[in-house]
Structures are given as structure tokens and as C-alpha cells.
Design an enzyme around this catalytic site. Structure first.
Site, PDB file in Angstrom:
ATOM      1  CE1 TYR A  56      -1.700 -13.792 -14.279  1.00 52.17           C
ATOM      2  CE2 TYR A  56      -3.512 -13.321 -12.589  1.00 52.17           C
ATOM      3  CZ  TYR A  56      -2.463 -13.556 -12.654  1.00 52.17           C
ATOM      4  OH  TYR A  56      -1.824 -13.326 -11.485  1.00 52.17           O
ATOM      5  CE  LYS A  60      -1.436 -16.691 -11.441  1.00 49.95           C
ATOM      6  NZ  LYS A  60      -0.565 -17.280 -10.993  1.00 49.95           N
TER       7      LYS A  60
END
Length: 206
Positions: A56, A60
Site C-alpha cells: 500500500y 502511494k
């Protein structure tokens, strides 16, 4: 699932920004994450290098880099916001991958146990959505936000254990707490410094 995380992050970003560029994009506000900081010593500041330790956070981080490249190529400006543990009304109570506040509240309301990885002493900051929405909207019109990165959120740290105790106090409900093994690559102490956005945009946490 790494594939789902990448598709929901990177592909969604591209599906939004490419048509925006083709339509004359002027300024793009990207909601990133403090997950880009990884295991560095908190409080995290915007001057720290990115060092994500999970998929994750890595996604990003990649999107932030892609945004900067696209802005240089196509001549638009941007603001990158790195929020932390945002909660509030109309948040999904069933998404198993994010939103520990909502997940815990949902279990409390149903009388179900809550699961905690490790000892529950992980430190986080929990941010009420209405405290930051006005500043998200202002990014497009604030000269001080042009091509800048901001941590955005509350400035009080709480452990997972304290979060559970708060929900118990507010709801008057108690449920069993199940302690699981530590989650692989979980950052135990993750909280940020928000002084930059307070100085430049006047962030006020109410």
C-alpha cells in the site's frame, strides 16, 4: 492482495488523471498516506525520504512520483496530502483493509470480538474527516500549496488499546479482544508532524 491494492491505487489514479490532463487540468490534489514513511522514527516530517515497507505504501509512493513527472510534462500544478487514520460519517463499516475505527465500532455494535495484532500498543493518530476537508478543498486555490507535500491530520497520539477503551466508554459496550500475532512489516509507531500545513494553510484541528 497486492494486485488489488495496485489496481485500486495506481490504475485508479491513471484513470482519473489522464482524462483530467486531456481536459486541461490546472491543479491536482492527491490523497497519499503516511505509509510512505515506513519504519522511520516518528513523528514523520515531509523532509524525510520515502521508505515504504508494504505494498500500500509503495503504491502511494509510486503515485506521488508519477504525479510529479506528469506535472512537469503537462504543465499543471499539484498538492500531495499525507493523511493518517481518517474516520467519520458515511465511512464504510465493512472494509476489512482500512479504517480501524470503523471496523471496531461495527464489531462493538454487533457484539463481536475485535482483533488486535500484537500487544495493542501501536501508536497512531486518528483524524476526524470534517477537521481536514476544508483544507483539502483549499489546496487548489492556495498559492502556498502549489507543488507542496503536507502531512494532514490530528496531532494527538493514541494506542490501539486506548482506541478500544474510548469506544467502550462512548458506547457503554464491552466486547472480547482477541490478540493475534504481530502483522508482518507493520509499522508499530506511526504518527506525523503537521506543523507545515498549520503554518502555511492554517490547519486547525477542532
Amino acid at each position: 492482495c497486492p494486485t488489488i491494492i495496485a489496481e485500486n491505487g495506481i490504475n485508479t489514479f491513471l484513470n482519473v488523471i489522464v482524462p483530467a490532463i486531456n481536459s486541461g487540468l490546472k491543479h491536482f490534489v492527491f490523497f497519499s498516506s503516511m505509509a510512505v514513511y515506513g519504519h522511520q522514527k516518528p513523528p514523520f516530517t515531509e523532509k524525510m525520504p520515502k521508505d515504504p515497507v508494504d505494498i500500500y505504501g509503495a503504491c502511494k509512493s509510486v503515485i506521488e512520483d508519477m504525479l510529479k513527472v506528469l506535472s512537469e510534462v503537462h504543465g499543471f500544478t499539484y498538492t500531495i496530502l499525507r493523511p493518517y487514520n481518517v474516520y467519520g460519517e458515511r465511512q464504510s463499516l465493512t472494509d476489512p483493509y482500512r479504517g480501524v475505527v470503523a471496523l471496531f465500532i461495527n464489531n462493538f455494535l454487533k457484539g463481536k470480538p475485535v482483533s488486535v495484532y500484537g500487544d495493542g500498543l501501536q501508536k497512531r493518530m486518528y483524524t476526524y474527516i470534517n477537521d481536514i476537508v476544508p483544507y483539502i478543498a483549499d489546496c487548489a486555490n492556495s498559492p502556498g500549496a502549489v507543488n507542496e507535500i503536507f502531512n494532514i491530520g490530528d496531532e494527538r497520539t493514541r494506542t490501539i488499546k486506548e482506541l478500544i477503551e474510548t469506544i467502550e466508554e462512548v458506547s457503554g459496550i464491552k466486547v472480547p479482544v482477541i490478540h493475534l500475532e504481530d502483522r508482518a512489516q507493520e509499522v508499530k509507531f506511526a504518527y506525523s508532524d503537521n506543523s507545515k500545513i498549520k503554518r502555511i494553510m492554517g490547519l486547525e484541528i477542532k
